[in-house]
Design an enzyme around this catalytic site. Structure first.
Site, PDB file in Angstrom:
ATOM      1  N   GLY A  36      -0.972  -3.061  -5.288  1.00 34.20           N
ATOM      2  CA  GLY A  36      -1.828  -1.973  -5.781  1.00 34.20           C
ATOM      3  C   GLY A  36      -1.214  -1.322  -7.012  1.00 34.20           C
ATOM      4  N   HIS A  37       0.086  -1.007  -6.924  1.00 32.27           N
ATOM      5  CA  HIS A  37       0.766  -0.418  -8.090  1.00 32.27           C
ATOM      6  C   HIS A  37       0.751  -1.401  -9.267  1.00 32.27           C
ATOM      7  CE1 HIS A  37       3.070   1.660  -4.716  1.00 32.27           C
ATOM      8  NE2 HIS A  37       2.567   2.678  -5.395  1.00 32.27           N
TER       9      HIS A  37
END
Ligand code: PAF
Length: 281
Positions: A36-37
């Site tokens: 996600g990051h």
């Protein structure tokens, strides 16, 4: 990749970049980076001259009984991931650098900070808004990137940026999920094998709520009940909330229409997990 740990060095560097006409894209994180990051960093890389990421486990957004001390950390792994994602500057201040004294100045986004997550984690969004405002002043980004997984956080930050006339564009990118639907989160690392299996109930509950809406159901209570039923079927899962709300203010709707969001939060053992789905109806 340059690593900066001091606030004044980061500010001086950001100022020099701005003076040179560079566009800074910023990805604030608390580390223990996952896909996600990395998707935020990838987008920031595409859209900016310089990408700054920060890793700071912010004490002011944790309650006294929360997981600040055991929050997962992996400084070397994170450094390598940032490097591979094309981050130019990694800002990793110590707590004493960000808060040299006991903080007395806070940013409060009233109303929205007291419902849902805010009702269960009093003071959490005051801590988030404060640290994000500080980070924006230190990193001076043109654009900052956040994940939709923390839907309420994104809404709080958007309202803060608008309310304080901050010159930062907020970009929110879709939640990145595991193959079975579980939203990527640093806190997933707390789950043992059986808890990890149970954790799929969040996405299953959201999907069941979405199905109901797609089938024409328009009563918010029926959707809440459906999501609670799916979550409640899983032994050892404690429901904090299963809600449907207006996607901008997060207030409960009387009937459905426009941009709505389904939001769920549960505890599995000592781990809290949240997830959401945006619905257009
Ligand atoms: O979402 C997070 O990781 C944090 O809440 C943030 C935005 C970095 C502020 O500490």
């Amino acid at each position: 990749m340059q690593i900066i740990t001091s606030v004044s060095d980061m500010q001086a560097h950001a100022d020099a970049l701005r003076r040179a006409g560079k566009r800074i894209g910023f990805v604030p994180t608390m580390g223990f980076l996952h896909a996600g990051h990395l998707s935020l960093m990838g987008r920031a890389r595409q859209e900016n001259d310089v990408v700054v990421a920060s890793i700071f486990v912010n004490p002011t957004q944790f309650g006294p009984k929360e997981d600040l001390d055991r929050y997962p950390r992996d400084a070397e792994g994170d450094r390598q991931k940032c490097e591979s994602a094309g981050v130019d500057v990694l800002f990793t201040p110590a707590a004493a650098e960000m808060y040299p004294e006991k903080p007395v100045v806070f940013v409060a986004v009233e109303g929205i900070s007291d419902i849902l997550e805010g009702a269960i984690r009093p003071g959490h969004f005051r801590g988030v808004a404060t640290v994000v405002a500080k980070l924006f002043n230190i990193v001076r980004p043109r654009t900052a990137y956040f994940g939709q997984k923390d839907f309420q956080q994104c809404a709080v930050i958007r309202l803060m940026v608008a309310g304080l006339n901050l010159d930062v564009e907020v970009v929110v990118l879709p939640t990145v999920r595991e193959a079975d639907g579980l939203a990527m989160s640093s806190r997933n690392s707390y789950l043992d094998r059986s808890q990890r299996q149970k954790a799929t109930c969040l996405f299953r509950a959201l999907s069941a709520g979405e199905e109901l809406i797609k089938s024409g159901v328009r009563e918010p209570d029926k959707i809440r009940q459906k999501m609670r039923a799916v979550l409640g079927r899983e032994k050892g899962v404690e429901i904090d909330y299963a809600e449907i709300a207006d996607a901008d203010r997060l207030t409960p709707p009387e009937t459905l229409g426009g941009r709505m969001v389904l939001l769920v939060a549960v505890r599995i053992g000592s781990t809290r997990l949240i997830d959401n789905l945006l619905i257009l109806c």
